[in-house]
Design an enzyme around this catalytic site. Structure first.
Site, PDB file in Angstrom:
ATOM      1  N   CYS A  88     -44.660 -19.105 -70.754  1.00 29.12           N
ATOM      2  CA  CYS A  88     -44.787 -17.803 -70.099  1.00 29.12           C
ATOM      3  C   CYS A  88     -45.304 -16.715 -71.035  1.00 29.12           C
ATOM      4  O   CYS A  88     -45.652 -15.625 -70.583  1.00 29.12           O
ATOM      5  CB  CYS A  88     -43.436 -17.365 -69.537  1.00 29.12           C
ATOM      6  SG  CYS A  88     -42.619 -18.640 -68.567  1.00 29.12           S
TER       7      CYS A  88
ATOM      8  N   HIS B 219     -39.513  -8.887 -69.520  1.00 27.50           N
ATOM      9  CA  HIS B 219     -39.904 -10.181 -68.954  1.00 27.50           C
ATOM     10  C   HIS B 219     -39.418 -10.238 -67.507  1.00 27.50           C
ATOM     11  O   HIS B 219     -40.161 -10.641 -66.614  1.00 27.50           O
ATOM     12  CB  HIS B 219     -39.303 -11.313 -69.785  1.00 27.50           C
ATOM     13  CG  HIS B 219     -39.680 -12.667 -69.303  1.00 27.50           C
ATOM     14  ND1 HIS B 219     -40.970 -13.133 -69.329  1.00 27.50           N
ATOM     15  CD2 HIS B 219     -38.926 -13.677 -68.769  1.00 27.50           C
ATOM     16  CE1 HIS B 219     -41.005 -14.371 -68.839  1.00 27.50           C
ATOM     17  NE2 HIS B 219     -39.781 -14.719 -68.491  1.00 27.50           N
TER      18      HIS B 219
ATOM     19  N   HIS C 224     -44.422 -14.106 -60.933  1.00 27.38           N
ATOM     20  CA  HIS C 224     -44.570 -14.715 -62.253  1.00 27.38           C
ATOM     21  C   HIS C 224     -45.702 -15.740 -62.231  1.00 27.38           C
ATOM     22  O   HIS C 224     -45.535 -16.851 -61.717  1.00 27.38           O
ATOM     23  CB  HIS C 224     -43.258 -15.399 -62.633  1.00 27.38           C
ATOM     24  CG  HIS C 224     -43.165 -15.813 -64.068  1.00 27.38           C
ATOM     25  ND1 HIS C 224     -44.249 -15.803 -64.923  1.00 27.38           N
ATOM     26  CD2 HIS C 224     -42.121 -16.266 -64.815  1.00 27.38           C
ATOM     27  CE1 HIS C 224     -43.875 -16.218 -66.112  1.00 27.38           C
ATOM     28  NE2 HIS C 224     -42.596 -16.511 -66.077  1.00 27.38           N
TER      29      HIS C 224
END
Length: 629
Positions: A279, A432, A470
């Site tokens: 990520c 995040h 995401h």
């Protein structure tokens, strides 16, 4: 003297729309904008979503009605709001109510069974209890004694039905000749094009000021290209009674976004690279560009990521880890029988897992001297990107110590440049914010501990995944594009999908924003926590801070000359933005043109000369190990 890596162009696409000129950012704060910016944002999306087209100075809808700008907003704003950001997955991706599957069946019979099939459809080897009789050149009769195993095509309802998908009606494949390109690479082409176009400086004019090898492209995808035209296609081909194509393996590589940009967008012969860190992949690529510009190794760097992981196979893989928020779990959180797909991602609130998205984000970095020479518009600067691992781990997917290190370093680095007071009063965090129960606790603990160490109170925290979900590799690219919008408009997006901060979140020193907040910010910290301990945090400075720094490095005459050039650059950039808002995205795709032939390359002892580049590649090296020879 260390070069300052400044951002002179940026672009891309995600669930909020086109990134350049802050359009995607403004979709996340739409209700807090003034009327002019609201109108510009809505019109940009209306054109992108093919709700209107622009001809002869007017907008025309699908029913051939002529509309003014005000009428476009009045007619389509509600439609646009419902068909952007996180929402129920559209059938253009896949039918969540009817996902193809297979089911194993064993048929047992006391009698002989027989059927006729084409000879070419016979399995190899033929099962022992099959008797095959030839009927003609093409057909055979099969007689089976006993049982037979079958795989039957079936369908099932998907457990996860929310995603941050591109605005409905916008299909990257329609924007250029994209035959057989996986969607992730389509996104790379259009995202990098948007970034380059946004500069207001042609690529050729910029290249005339640098050597060909002083340009770099650092880009990747976290998983590779997972749809039928990439990895997904060749991995499933034989199981679907098909066979792989000659392109699927090559185009499926996670390094291919950089390769496509080099080969088809900018024609670079400079450095290329593709770093992945789950990520945090975008920040890993950004770090390469930042470090190379600071050191003087390169003068220009295109940094970014593209990813299109909204496919049944990828999402089911994450769902098997209990990482995604399923419809059932989301409904239980709300105490309802139905799912609010718009609120699937709820960073720092009571949540049930992250939401998958798709995105393409690219940024053009230059050293400050080149930016001043060209009159480039400066949107901010990235001074550092820190990366640290977690040490020994029990679970490879769990968070660990490394993110404490990256956040602490990023804050300390910023303080060394702008001072403690600026960081304490005028900085914010792009978290995040993955919307998992574990993340909301661990990430808030990190921020709280660092805030305590540096005496920061009421530290603003936002999380763009609440809006665009995401997308894995490009996730922090979404953060950076959103941050540049905050610097420009002075509005930090609130996490509006989270109604209340969860009780287990440590927010004593944090201001986790649940509503948009108007405030001037000078520093942003982009935080990413990737599977496997791929932690990264970047320090980003506002254009106001950058301009103050430039005033100390350059003379008044140099800055006056820069300002004069800047005005012309902004006019060209605004012209691209106007045309893009009207539907002309000016995709840069050069397939089969401009190929460098062998006879164009000349080499002597001092340089490599390639005809189509104005400057040469130097071969003059000094011995860095002179003291050892």
């Amino acid at each position: 003297m260390t070069n300052l890596p400044v951002i002179v162009g940026f672009g891309g696409y995600n669930a909020a729309g086109r990134s350049s000129f802050h359009h995607a950012y403004r979709r996340t704060v739409l209700e807090s904008l003034n009327n002019d910016k609201q109108q510009s944002t809505v019109i940009s999306l209306a054109s992108l979503m093919k709700l209107v087209r622009f001809e002869n100075g007017v907008y025309i809808d699908r029913d051939e009605n002529t509309l003014s700008a005000d009428q476009v907003v009045e007619k389509f704003q509600s439609t646009i709001e419902q068909n952007t950001l996180i929402r129920r997955i559209h059938k253009a991706h896949f039918d969540v109510d009817k996902v193809p599957s297979t089911q194993d069946m064993r048929l047992e019979s006391d009698h002989l069974s027989e059927f006729t099939i084409a000879r070419r459809e016979l399995p190899n080897p033929i099962p022992a209890n099959w008797q095959v009789e030839t009927l003609d050149d093409k057909s055979v009769k099969v007689v089976i004694g006993g049982g037979v195993s079958l795989k039957m095509e079936s369908f099932r309802e998907f457990d996860v039905q929310s995603a941050g998908i591109l605005p409905t009606g916008f299909n990257p494949a329609d924007e250029y000749n994209s035959r057989f390109h996986p969607k992730g690479l389509q996104l790379a082409i259009i995202g990098a094009s948007d970034a380059i176009n946004s500069m207001g400086i042609s690529w050729e004019d910029m290249m005339s000021k640098v050597n060909p090898d002083e340009v770099a492209v650092f880009a990747s995808s976290g998983l590779g290209q997972t749809d039928d035209y990439g990895v997904g296609g060749y991995m499933q081909a034989r199981l679907k009674s098909s066979r792989p194509t000659s392109k699927q393996m090559a185009l499926g590589l996670n390094s291919m976004p950089a390769d496509f940009i080099n080969a088809y967008v900018c024609g670079s012969v400079g450095t290329t690279g593709a770093t992945t860190g789950a990520c945090a992949s975008f920040l890993y690529n950004l770090r390469l560009g930042v470090d190379d510009i600071k050191s003087g190794r390169h003068r220009v760097a295109i940094c970014g990521c593209s990813e299109a992981p909204v496919t049944p196979e990828v999402m089911e893989g994450f769902a098997a880890m209990s990482a995604l928020g399923t419809d059932d779990r989301l409904a239980k959180l709300d105490g309802t029988s139905s799912t609010d797909h718009r609120r699937a991602s709820r960073p720092f609130g009571e949540n049930a897992g992250f939401t998958m998205g798709e995105s393409s984000q690219y940024f053009i970095l230059m050293d400050d001297a080149l930016a001043v020479e060209l009159g480039a518009d400066i949107y901010g600067a990235v001074t550092d990107v820190f990366v640290n691992a977690d040490g020994y781990k029990k679970s490879i997917s769990s968070p660990g110590a490394g993110n404490y290190v990256t956040v602490a370093k990023a804050v300390a680095s910023a303080i060394s440049i702008v001072g403690a007071e600026t960081v304490q009063k005028n900085s914010f965090i792009q978290a995040h914010g993955s919307s998992t129960p574990q993340n909301r606790i661990t990430e808030s603990m990190i921020f709280d501990k660092v805030a305590t160490a540096f005496d920061i109170n009421d530290w603003p925290v936002t999380a763009v995944k609440a809006f665009v979900a995401h997308p894995l590799g490009p996730a922090s690219g979404d953060q950076l594009a959103n941050t540049l919008g905050v610097f420009a408009d002075g509005i930090i997006p609130g996490i509006k999908t989270t109604y209340k901060v969860a009780e287990d979140v440590l927010d004593e020193r944090l201001d986790i924003l649940l509503k948009d907040k108007e405030v001037k910010m000078d520093v942003a910290f982009l935080n990413s926590k990737g599977f496997g301990g791929n932690n990264s945090t970047a320090t980003v400075l506002s254009p106001d801070i950058v301009n103050k720094m430039l005033a100390k490095r350059y003379s008044k005459d140099e800055l006056a000359d820069y300002s004069a050039k800047l005005e012309k650059v902004r006019v060209k950039a605004a012209d691209y933005d106007r045309k893009a808002n009207q539907g002309d995205l000016n995709i840069l795709y050069n397939f089969g043109t401009g190929i460098i032939e062998d006879h164009e390359i000349l080499i002597d002892k001092e340089s490599v000369q390639i005809d189509r580049f104005e400057n040469n590649i130097s071969l003059k090296f000094t011995n860095p190990y002179a003291d050892m020879v």
